[in-house]
Motif scaffolding. Structure first.
Motif, PDB file in Angstrom:
ATOM      1  N   GLN A  32       0.873  -1.013  -0.114  1.00  0.00           N
ATOM      2  CA  GLN A  32       0.170  -0.242  -0.117  1.00  0.00           C
ATOM      3  C   GLN A  32       1.001   1.149   0.032  1.00  0.00           C
ATOM      4  O   GLN A  32       0.643   2.279  -0.776  1.00  0.00           O
ATOM      5  N   ALA A  33       1.904   1.136   0.663  1.00  0.00           N
ATOM      6  CA  ALA A  33       2.896   2.222   0.876  1.00  0.00           C
ATOM      7  C   ALA A  33       3.727   2.611  -0.477  1.00  0.00           C
ATOM      8  O   ALA A  33       3.587   3.781  -0.932  1.00  0.00           O
ATOM      9  N   VAL A  34       3.878   1.432  -1.374  1.00  0.00           N
ATOM     10  CA  VAL A  34       4.492   1.797  -2.543  1.00  0.00           C
ATOM     11  C   VAL A  34       3.508   2.223  -3.480  1.00  0.00           C
ATOM     12  O   VAL A  34       3.829   3.135  -4.235  1.00  0.00           O
ATOM     13  N   GLU A  35       2.444   1.714  -3.460  1.00  0.00           N
ATOM     14  CA  GLU A  35       1.268   2.025  -4.572  1.00  0.00           C
ATOM     15  C   GLU A  35       0.903   3.518  -4.242  1.00  0.00           C
ATOM     16  O   GLU A  35       0.734   4.359  -5.208  1.00  0.00           O
ATOM     17  N   GLU A  36       1.123   4.049  -3.099  1.00  0.00           N
ATOM     18  CA  GLU A  36       0.548   5.365  -2.584  1.00  0.00           C
ATOM     19  C   GLU A  36       1.699   6.546  -3.140  1.00  0.00           C
ATOM     20  O   GLU A  36       1.684   7.503  -3.385  1.00  0.00           O
ATOM     21  N   LEU A  37       3.001   5.963  -2.876  1.00  0.00           N
ATOM     22  CA  LEU A  37       4.176   6.970  -3.005  1.00  0.00           C
ATOM     23  C   LEU A  37       4.963   6.809  -4.366  1.00  0.00           C
ATOM     24  O   LEU A  37       5.393   8.067  -4.977  1.00  0.00           O
ATOM     25  N   LEU A  38       4.495   5.817  -5.227  1.00  0.00           N
ATOM     26  CA  LEU A  38       5.096   5.752  -6.669  1.00  0.00           C
ATOM     27  C   LEU A  38       4.458   6.046  -7.617  1.00  0.00           C
ATOM     28  O   LEU A  38       3.050   5.867  -7.594  1.00  0.00           O
ATOM     29  N   ASP A  39       4.713   6.807  -8.714  1.00  0.00           N
ATOM     30  CA  ASP A  39       3.865   6.876  -9.959  1.00  0.00           C
ATOM     31  C   ASP A  39       3.499   5.800 -10.802  1.00  0.00           C
ATOM     32  O   ASP A  39       4.247   4.704 -10.390  1.00  0.00           O
ATOM     33  N   GLU A  40       2.470   5.745 -11.522  1.00  0.00           N
ATOM     34  CA  GLU A  40       2.124   4.403 -12.115  1.00  0.00           C
ATOM     35  C   GLU A  40       3.392   3.927 -12.836  1.00  0.00           C
ATOM     36  O   GLU A  40       3.479   2.649 -13.001  1.00  0.00           O
ATOM     37  N   ASP A  41       4.052   4.694 -13.845  1.00  0.00           N
ATOM     38  CA  ASP A  41       5.327   4.179 -14.531  1.00  0.00           C
ATOM     39  C   ASP A  41       6.166   3.658 -13.846  1.00  0.00           C
ATOM     40  O   ASP A  41       6.735   2.349 -14.010  1.00  0.00           O
ATOM     41  N   THR A  42       6.570   3.876 -12.508  1.00  0.00           N
ATOM     42  CA  THR A  42       7.679   3.299 -11.633  1.00  0.00           C
ATOM     43  C   THR A  42       7.105   2.224 -11.220  1.00  0.00           C
ATOM     44  O   THR A  42       7.781   1.159 -11.021  1.00  0.00           O
ATOM     45  N   PHE A  43       5.761   2.018 -10.760  1.00  0.00           N
ATOM     46  CA  PHE A  43       5.183   1.080 -10.232  1.00  0.00           C
ATOM     47  C   PHE A  43       5.154  -0.151 -11.033  1.00  0.00           C
ATOM     48  O   PHE A  43       5.405  -1.225 -10.576  1.00  0.00           O
ATOM     49  N   ARG A  94       7.255  -0.914 -13.694  1.00  0.00           N
ATOM     50  CA  ARG A  94       8.608  -1.278 -13.914  1.00  0.00           C
ATOM     51  C   ARG A  94       8.989  -1.930 -12.908  1.00  0.00           C
ATOM     52  O   ARG A  94       9.569  -3.127 -12.923  1.00  0.00           O
ATOM     53  N   ILE A  95       8.468  -1.635 -11.589  1.00  0.00           N
ATOM     54  CA  ILE A  95       9.040  -2.548 -10.430  1.00  0.00           C
ATOM     55  C   ILE A  95       8.398  -4.142 -10.457  1.00  0.00           C
ATOM     56  O   ILE A  95       8.978  -5.026 -10.174  1.00  0.00           O
ATOM     57  N   ILE A  96       7.036  -4.071 -10.998  1.00  0.00           N
ATOM     58  CA  ILE A  96       6.113  -5.294 -10.905  1.00  0.00           C
ATOM     59  C   ILE A  96       7.137  -6.221 -12.068  1.00  0.00           C
ATOM     60  O   ILE A  96       7.018  -7.283 -11.953  1.00  0.00           O
ATOM     61  N   ALA A  97       7.229  -5.667 -13.190  1.00  0.00           N
ATOM     62  CA  ALA A  97       7.943  -6.334 -14.365  1.00  0.00           C
ATOM     63  C   ALA A  97       9.288  -6.865 -13.940  1.00  0.00           C
ATOM     64  O   ALA A  97       9.698  -8.180 -14.029  1.00  0.00           O
ATOM     65  N   ARG A  98      10.260  -5.916 -13.121  1.00  0.00           N
ATOM     66  CA  ARG A  98      11.373  -6.359 -12.668  1.00  0.00           C
ATOM     67  C   ARG A  98      11.236  -7.512 -11.624  1.00  0.00           C
ATOM     68  O   ARG A  98      12.038  -8.518 -11.627  1.00  0.00           O
ATOM     69  N   LYS A  99      10.093  -7.488 -10.758  1.00  0.00           N
ATOM     70  CA  LYS A  99       9.956  -8.406  -9.823  1.00  0.00           C
ATOM     71  C   LYS A  99       9.575  -9.869 -10.368  1.00  0.00           C
ATOM     72  O   LYS A  99      10.181 -11.030 -10.110  1.00  0.00           O
ATOM     73  N   ALA A 100       8.719  -9.740 -11.566  1.00  0.00           N
ATOM     74  CA  ALA A 100       8.524 -11.149 -12.340  1.00  0.00           C
ATOM     75  C   ALA A 100       9.638 -11.628 -13.035  1.00  0.00           C
ATOM     76  O   ALA A 100       9.857 -12.835 -13.112  1.00  0.00           O
ATOM     77  N   GLU A 101      10.516 -10.731 -13.236  1.00  0.00           N
ATOM     78  CA  GLU A 101      11.877 -11.145 -13.754  1.00  0.00           C
ATOM     79  C   GLU A 101      12.755 -11.819 -13.091  1.00  0.00           C
ATOM     80  O   GLU A 101      13.305 -12.797 -13.237  1.00  0.00           O
ATOM     81  N   LEU A 102      12.970 -11.237 -11.757  1.00  0.00           N
ATOM     82  CA  LEU A 102      13.835 -11.925 -10.911  1.00  0.00           C
ATOM     83  C   LEU A 102      13.177 -13.151 -10.164  1.00  0.00           C
ATOM     84  O   LEU A 102      13.867 -14.051 -10.066  1.00  0.00           O
ATOM     85  N   ARG A 103      11.722 -13.336 -10.181  1.00  0.00           N
ATOM     86  CA  ARG A 103      11.178 -14.635  -9.625  1.00  0.00           C
ATOM     87  C   ARG A 103      11.159 -15.694 -10.615  1.00  0.00           C
ATOM     88  O   ARG A 103      11.747 -16.681 -10.269  1.00  0.00           O
ATOM     89  N   ARG A 104      11.230 -15.550 -12.110  1.00  0.00           N
ATOM     90  CA  ARG A 104      11.376 -16.249 -13.098  1.00  0.00           C
ATOM     91  C   ARG A 104      12.865 -16.938 -12.957  1.00  0.00           C
ATOM     92  O   ARG A 104      13.231 -18.078 -13.087  1.00  0.00           O
ATOM     93  N   ALA A 105      13.862 -15.873 -12.920  1.00  0.00           N
ATOM     94  CA  ALA A 105      15.192 -16.213 -12.638  1.00  0.00           C
ATOM     95  C   ALA A 105      15.578 -16.981 -11.602  1.00  0.00           C
ATOM     96  O   ALA A 105      16.280 -18.145 -11.587  1.00  0.00           O
ATOM     97  N   MET A 106      14.842 -16.569 -10.390  1.00  0.00           N
ATOM     98  CA  MET A 106      15.272 -17.617  -9.291  1.00  0.00           C
ATOM     99  C   MET A 106      14.496 -19.004  -9.286  1.00  0.00           C
ATOM    100  O   MET A 106      15.033 -19.725  -8.759  1.00  0.00           O
ATOM    101  N   LEU A 107      13.474 -18.930  -9.779  1.00  0.00           N
ATOM    102  CA  LEU A 107      12.848 -20.343 -10.056  1.00  0.00           C
ATOM    103  C   LEU A 107      13.671 -21.295 -11.057  1.00  0.00           C
ATOM    104  O   LEU A 107      13.761 -22.449 -10.876  1.00  0.00           O
ATOM    105  N   ALA A 108      14.280 -20.562 -12.019  1.00  0.00           N
ATOM    106  CA  ALA A 108      15.197 -21.314 -13.054  1.00  0.00           C
ATOM    107  C   ALA A 108      16.530 -21.769 -12.440  1.00  0.00           C
ATOM    108  O   ALA A 108      17.028 -22.608 -12.974  1.00  0.00           O
TER     109      ALA A 108
END
Length: 139
Positions: free
Chosen positions: A108-119, A121-135
């Motif tokens: 909730q704090a991240v959603e309130e403080l970050l603009d939509e574009d940065t948010f 990009r963070i979600i996309a990077r998290k998905a990328e990191l998760r796929r890499a960790m699972l691999a």
């Protein structure tokens, strides 16, 4: 399946392949509140109650050992084991609730403080990191 087995082994496997129907038995745990739906305050109250009950049972166990009461020792041992099992489940539930609250507050704090574009990009990077960790690698 049974081509090269003896008759007794064939019979053993046929008998053990029979599916049995589950039998419903009411246990003491069935009368207790469901841990998975408990809020944190109830978990902590239940934990305090169980710790008190466990302490009493341990004191009774010491007395039973002094009297060399084998039946009482066995019963009290099972009761203490039940308290320990329930305490373990309560501790896991409390840990899960705390983690969920921490994650929700952070999100909730991240959603309130970050603009939509940065948010995004963070979600996309998290998905990328998760796929890499699972691999098995690191990104």
């Amino acid at each position: 399946m049974h081509k090269h087995r003896t008759r007794s082994m064939q019979r053993y496997h046929k008998v053990h392949e029979i599916d049995t129907q589950p039998v419903a038995r009411l246990t003491q745990d069935a009368l207790l509140l469901d841990i998975e739906s408990m809020p944190l305050s109830e978990c902590e109250a239940e934990r305090r109650r169980l710790l008190l009950e466990k302490t009493r049972a341990e004191q009774e166990l010491v007395a039973a050992k002094r009297q060399q009461d084998a039946g009482g020792i066995a019963i009290l041992g099972l009761r203490i084991q039940g308290y320990c099992n329930r305490l373990s489940r309560l501790n896991a539930r409390a840990k899960q609730v705390r983690h969920d609250v921490e994650f929700s507050a952070f999100r909730q704090a991240v959603e309130e403080l970050l603009d939509e574009d940065t948010f995004q990009r963070i979600i996309a990077r998290k998905a990328e990191l998760r796929r890499a960790m699972l691999a098995g690698g690191a990104a």
